[in-house]
Design a protein around this motif. Structure first.
Motif, PDB file in Angstrom:
ATOM      1  N   LYS A 251       0.851  -1.164  -0.042  1.00  0.00           N
ATOM      2  CA  LYS A 251      -0.144  -0.092  -0.088  1.00  0.00           C
ATOM      3  C   LYS A 251       0.872   1.326   0.054  1.00  0.00           C
ATOM      4  O   LYS A 251       0.300   2.120  -0.863  1.00  0.00           O
ATOM      5  CB  LYS A 251      -0.971   0.060   1.097  1.00  0.00           C
ATOM      6  CG  LYS A 251      -2.132  -1.077   1.246  1.00  0.00           C
ATOM      7  CD  LYS A 251      -3.060  -0.983   2.268  1.00  0.00           C
ATOM      8  CE  LYS A 251      -4.134  -1.904   2.181  1.00  0.00           C
ATOM      9  NZ  LYS A 251      -5.025  -2.028   3.584  1.00  0.00           N
ATOM     10  N   LYS A 255       0.644   4.059  -3.002  1.00  0.00           N
ATOM     11  CA  LYS A 255       0.423   5.342  -2.732  1.00  0.00           C
ATOM     12  C   LYS A 255       1.694   6.317  -3.409  1.00  0.00           C
ATOM     13  O   LYS A 255       1.359   7.167  -3.819  1.00  0.00           O
ATOM     14  CB  LYS A 255       0.322   5.592  -1.211  1.00  0.00           C
ATOM     15  CG  LYS A 255      -0.273   6.758  -0.919  1.00  0.00           C
ATOM     16  CD  LYS A 255      -0.676   7.005   0.543  1.00  0.00           C
ATOM     17  CE  LYS A 255      -0.995   8.407   0.859  1.00  0.00           C
ATOM     18  NZ  LYS A 255      -1.495   8.467   2.251  1.00  0.00           N
ATOM     19  N   GLU A 258       1.507   6.430  -6.970  1.00  0.00           N
ATOM     20  CA  GLU A 258       0.240   7.451  -7.561  1.00  0.00           C
ATOM     21  C   GLU A 258       0.607   8.820  -7.101  1.00  0.00           C
ATOM     22  O   GLU A 258       0.212   9.609  -7.931  1.00  0.00           O
ATOM     23  CB  GLU A 258      -0.959   6.596  -6.774  1.00  0.00           C
ATOM     24  CG  GLU A 258      -1.417   5.310  -7.307  1.00  0.00           C
ATOM     25  CD  GLU A 258      -2.557   4.790  -6.429  1.00  0.00           C
ATOM     26  OE1 GLU A 258      -3.488   4.071  -7.007  1.00  0.00           O
ATOM     27  OE2 GLU A 258      -2.901   5.273  -5.384  1.00  0.00           O
ATOM     28  N   GLU A 282      -5.872  -8.246   0.710  1.00  0.00           N
ATOM     29  CA  GLU A 282      -5.920  -6.867   1.249  1.00  0.00           C
ATOM     30  C   GLU A 282      -5.158  -6.126  -0.190  1.00  0.00           C
ATOM     31  O   GLU A 282      -5.615  -4.899  -0.311  1.00  0.00           O
ATOM     32  CB  GLU A 282      -5.063  -6.401   2.356  1.00  0.00           C
ATOM     33  CG  GLU A 282      -5.512  -6.886   3.766  1.00  0.00           C
ATOM     34  CD  GLU A 282      -6.921  -6.038   4.059  1.00  0.00           C
ATOM     35  OE1 GLU A 282      -7.035  -5.090   3.735  1.00  0.00           O
ATOM     36  OE2 GLU A 282      -7.901  -6.798   4.107  1.00  0.00           O
ATOM     37  N   ILE A 283      -4.427  -6.792  -0.698  1.00  0.00           N
ATOM     38  CA  ILE A 283      -3.885  -6.125  -2.022  1.00  0.00           C
ATOM     39  C   ILE A 283      -4.946  -6.062  -3.126  1.00  0.00           C
ATOM     40  O   ILE A 283      -5.135  -5.008  -3.528  1.00  0.00           O
ATOM     41  CB  ILE A 283      -2.441  -6.936  -2.342  1.00  0.00           C
ATOM     42  CG1 ILE A 283      -1.335  -6.759  -1.374  1.00  0.00           C
ATOM     43  CG2 ILE A 283      -1.919  -6.697  -3.884  1.00  0.00           C
ATOM     44  CD1 ILE A 283      -0.256  -7.415  -1.683  1.00  0.00           C
ATOM     45  N   LYS A 285      -8.020  -5.880  -2.730  1.00  0.00           N
ATOM     46  CA  LYS A 285      -9.082  -5.091  -2.387  1.00  0.00           C
ATOM     47  C   LYS A 285      -8.783  -3.820  -2.924  1.00  0.00           C
ATOM     48  O   LYS A 285      -9.621  -2.738  -3.006  1.00  0.00           O
ATOM     49  CB  LYS A 285      -9.317  -4.817  -0.736  1.00  0.00           C
ATOM     50  CG  LYS A 285     -10.155  -6.095  -0.365  1.00  0.00           C
ATOM     51  CD  LYS A 285     -10.211  -6.106   1.139  1.00  0.00           C
ATOM     52  CE  LYS A 285     -10.918  -7.387   1.803  1.00  0.00           C
ATOM     53  NZ  LYS A 285     -11.093  -7.378   3.104  1.00  0.00           N
ATOM     54  N   GLN A 286      -7.726  -3.243  -3.232  1.00  0.00           N
ATOM     55  CA  GLN A 286      -7.347  -2.039  -4.025  1.00  0.00           C
ATOM     56  C   GLN A 286      -7.455  -1.896  -5.241  1.00  0.00           C
ATOM     57  O   GLN A 286      -7.581  -0.889  -6.022  1.00  0.00           O
ATOM     58  CB  GLN A 286      -5.903  -1.704  -3.564  1.00  0.00           C
ATOM     59  CG  GLN A 286      -5.432  -1.792  -2.068  1.00  0.00           C
ATOM     60  CD  GLN A 286      -4.024  -1.555  -1.827  1.00  0.00           C
ATOM     61  OE1 GLN A 286      -3.448  -0.477  -2.142  1.00  0.00           O
ATOM     62  NE2 GLN A 286      -3.112  -2.711  -1.495  1.00  0.00           N
ATOM     63  N   PHE A 287      -7.878  -2.987  -5.991  1.00  0.00           N
ATOM     64  CA  PHE A 287      -8.031  -2.979  -7.459  1.00  0.00           C
ATOM     65  C   PHE A 287      -9.413  -3.529  -7.991  1.00  0.00           C
ATOM     66  O   PHE A 287      -9.845  -3.423  -9.050  1.00  0.00           O
ATOM     67  CB  PHE A 287      -6.827  -4.029  -8.025  1.00  0.00           C
ATOM     68  CG  PHE A 287      -5.396  -3.442  -7.770  1.00  0.00           C
ATOM     69  CD1 PHE A 287      -4.914  -2.261  -8.419  1.00  0.00           C
ATOM     70  CD2 PHE A 287      -4.748  -4.139  -6.856  1.00  0.00           C
ATOM     71  CE1 PHE A 287      -3.730  -1.786  -7.916  1.00  0.00           C
ATOM     72  CE2 PHE A 287      -3.412  -3.606  -6.350  1.00  0.00           C
ATOM     73  CZ  PHE A 287      -2.920  -2.345  -7.107  1.00  0.00           C
ATOM     74  N   SER A 309     -14.244  -6.908  -2.096  1.00  0.00           N
ATOM     75  CA  SER A 309     -13.663  -5.678  -1.732  1.00  0.00           C
ATOM     76  C   SER A 309     -14.981  -4.660  -1.378  1.00  0.00           C
ATOM     77  O   SER A 309     -15.871  -5.024  -1.456  1.00  0.00           O
ATOM     78  CB  SER A 309     -12.803  -4.771  -2.765  1.00  0.00           C
ATOM     79  OG  SER A 309     -13.715  -4.419  -4.002  1.00  0.00           O
ATOM     80  N   ILE A 311     -14.489  -1.456  -2.646  1.00  0.00           N
ATOM     81  CA  ILE A 311     -14.348  -0.200  -3.595  1.00  0.00           C
ATOM     82  C   ILE A 311     -15.307  -0.054  -4.939  1.00  0.00           C
ATOM     83  O   ILE A 311     -16.009  -1.233  -5.105  1.00  0.00           O
ATOM     84  CB  ILE A 311     -12.780   0.130  -4.360  1.00  0.00           C
ATOM     85  CG1 ILE A 311     -12.842  -1.305  -5.125  1.00  0.00           C
ATOM     86  CG2 ILE A 311     -11.838  -0.207  -3.147  1.00  0.00           C
ATOM     87  CD1 ILE A 311     -11.396  -1.226  -5.836  1.00  0.00           C
ATOM     88  N   LYS A 315      -8.874   1.258 -10.918  1.00  0.00           N
ATOM     89  CA  LYS A 315      -7.916   2.359 -11.031  1.00  0.00           C
ATOM     90  C   LYS A 315      -8.068   2.991 -12.188  1.00  0.00           C
ATOM     91  O   LYS A 315      -8.387   2.293 -13.353  1.00  0.00           O
ATOM     92  CB  LYS A 315      -6.547   1.857 -10.825  1.00  0.00           C
ATOM     93  CG  LYS A 315      -6.453   1.125  -9.330  1.00  0.00           C
ATOM     94  CD  LYS A 315      -6.344   2.128  -8.287  1.00  0.00           C
ATOM     95  CE  LYS A 315      -5.839   1.559  -6.967  1.00  0.00           C
ATOM     96  NZ  LYS A 315      -5.621   2.742  -6.026  1.00  0.00           N
TER      97      LYS A 315
END
Length: 499
Positions: A251, A255, A258, A282-283, A285-287, A309, A311, A315
């Motif tokens: 993360k 960040k 980005e 967890e990784i 869930k960001q995508f 996730s 979200i 991205k």
């Protein structure tokens, strides 16, 4: 006190393992549970104190209650007959442990094993620590201790161990008949000590002898780099395994990329043997948007739990994932999910193929059973076990990436043939020389190429390949492999990213 009623759904847990082998050479990940798939995995980081807080008598009662409903009279009868009548002296503890191991053997599952107290004590390091050993993760495949992947920067990687290498002997002692953990304990050792492995490698005509000096193996798992192609900047995040701090470190790296304004992202899980289920979740869930599962888990009753996730959308930059035959289990979850649920391209070669999850169950006396309890399924419900995840863009590295080290006892000479000569020809070709044939026959052109190589590197020019000449070739090939400009898979991943 009714221990069974109070603790029927609680078992000690250190960490859920979804790694390819379940065993680093030098370290072990653990995890157990008795709840539903969702509860067991979600609660995996909790509960260690529940079982451990019981007295020894209460723990024994708990274990007895767990087994009390099973008819074990035949086993008890066999135990009594052997104990009371065997000609040889009987070690009662070994009888019990042999019975447990025998039950596990009937499962024909290389990932379900029994560890006695002594073995368990040696594998009791926590997941966030470093450890000492050669730095490779192994599995039992067809009763052979098999390398899944060496750890990045480890002695195993430096010595040239590769995925699918099978370890036959350790310091001249055969591993035949040993279970995975017994074998691993022979390979492990203190920093600075040397171990000699006899290795059977696919494509090699005879076993290789590989010397490795053991060292500290820190569990740094996230590495970053920046690549520029056609004026566009790509962030590269390499994940070498999934351990306790991997998701957090990922993360932070993401960040920063980005914030710095990258144009695209490459996630590299080549040679990643797996690790913690929670961290790969967890990784992802960001995508992956919340309308599709990031992974599914099926228990022995066919009950399936799906993980999501929270979200809303993907991205706003392109992503590619790099993988290879050393990518296993948790890294296969990442690759499969990024493609099936995210629509991202997978670049490289087919992955290892492990689709099961193990957890460990303590037996109350310090010993432990590690048992396969779950299948993990891709977002579309596919089980990749023993199949692997196929890349959407298949790219192999240059042939010299796959050459075998050559052990020279007697010099290789003109007009001879064999697998060793074939390897030498591949090394020469990879280094820019022209050996002519590459089928293992030592031709005139091969001799001329050897002479040219020896002359270029201030070696005695004989046209024969002795240990010094072969060693120099291997040294230069390793250097070439480590040169990022020769990484075809990375170059293709960048090309696909911005096409």
């Amino acid at each position: 006190m009714n221990v069974k009623a109070r603790y029927a759904a609680i078992v000690v847990v250190l960490a859920v393992l979804i790694g390819a082998a379940g065993s680093y050479i030098g370290m072990q990940y653990f995890g157990v549970g008795k709840e539903s798939p969702t509860e067991r995995l979600a609660n995996a980081s909790q509960g260690a104190e529940n079982f451990g807080s019981l007295s020894e008598e209460e723990q024994k009662e708990f274990i007895e209650n767990m087994a009390g409903s099973t008819n074990l009279k035949k086993v008890e009868q066999a135990y009594g007959v052997i104990k009371d009548n065997a000609l040889k002296d009987v070690d009662q503890q070994k009888l019990v442990e042999g019975a447990i191991q025998g039950m596990l053997d009937t499962l024909e599952d290389p990932y379900s094993v029994y560890m006695d107290k002594e073995t368990m004590d040696q594998f009791s390091q926590t997941i966030e620590s470093s450890f000492q050993g050669i730095g490779a993760e192994v599995s039992m495949v067809n009763d052979k201790v098999t390398i899944v992947a060496p750890i990045k920067g480890s002695p195993a990687e430096e010595a040239g161990l590769k995925p699918n290498d099978q370890i036959l002997q350790v310091d001249g002692e055969s591993l035949e008949g040993l279970d995975l953990y017994e074998a691993v304990l022979k390979i492990r050792g203190e920093k600075g000590s040397e171990v000699t492995l006899k290795v059977d490698r696919p494509g090699a005509s005879e076993p290789l002898s590989i010397d490795i000096v053991r060292d500290d193996i820190p569990l740094e798992t996230v590495y970053t780099d920046t690549k520029t192609i056609n004026g566009k900047k790509a962030g590269v995040i390499e994940i070498t395994s999934f351990s306790e701090k991997t998701a957090e470190d990922f993360k932070k790296a993401l960040k920063k990329f980005e914030n710095d304004g990258m144009d695209g992202l490459v996630i590299d899980v080549r040679g990643n043997p797996g690790g913690l289920f929670a961290d790969v979740q967890e990784i992802l869930k960001q995508f992956i948007p919340k309308d599709q599962p990031i992974v599914q888990v099926e228990d022995s009753n066919g009950e399936v739990s799906r993980y999501f996730s929270d979200i809303e959308s993907k991205k706003d930059y392109p992503i590619t994932v790099l993988m290879n035959e050393g990518s296993a289990s948790a890294s296969e979850i990442l690759a499969a999910t990024m493609h099936e649920a995210g629509g991202y391209e997978l670049v490289g070669t087919k992955s290892f193929g492990k689709g099961t999850v193990q957890q460990t169950i303590p037996m109350g006396d310090g010993s432990t059973i590690k048992l396969t309890l779950f299948k993990w399924l891709t977002p579309e419900g596919n089980w990749i076990h023993e199949k692997g995840v196929k890349p959407t863009v298949k790219v192999k590295q240059p042939d010299y990436f796959y050459t075998n080290p050559v052990e020279i006892k007697e010099p290789l000479t003109f007009d001879s043939n064999g697998e060793k000569i074939k390897s030498i020809q591949e090394l020469l070709k990879g280094l820019g020389y022209t050996p002519g044939r590459t089928d293992g026959y030592f031709s005139e052109k091969t001799k001329a190429a050897v002479e040219k190589f020896q002359s270029d590197h201030q070696l005695n020019v004989t046209g024969k390949v002795d240990a010094e000449t072969a060693g120099k070739m291997e040294e230069l090939i390793v250097k070439k492999i480590r040169d990022e400009e020769n990484d075809r898979q990375m170059q293709k991943a960048l090309e696909v990213l911005f096409q």
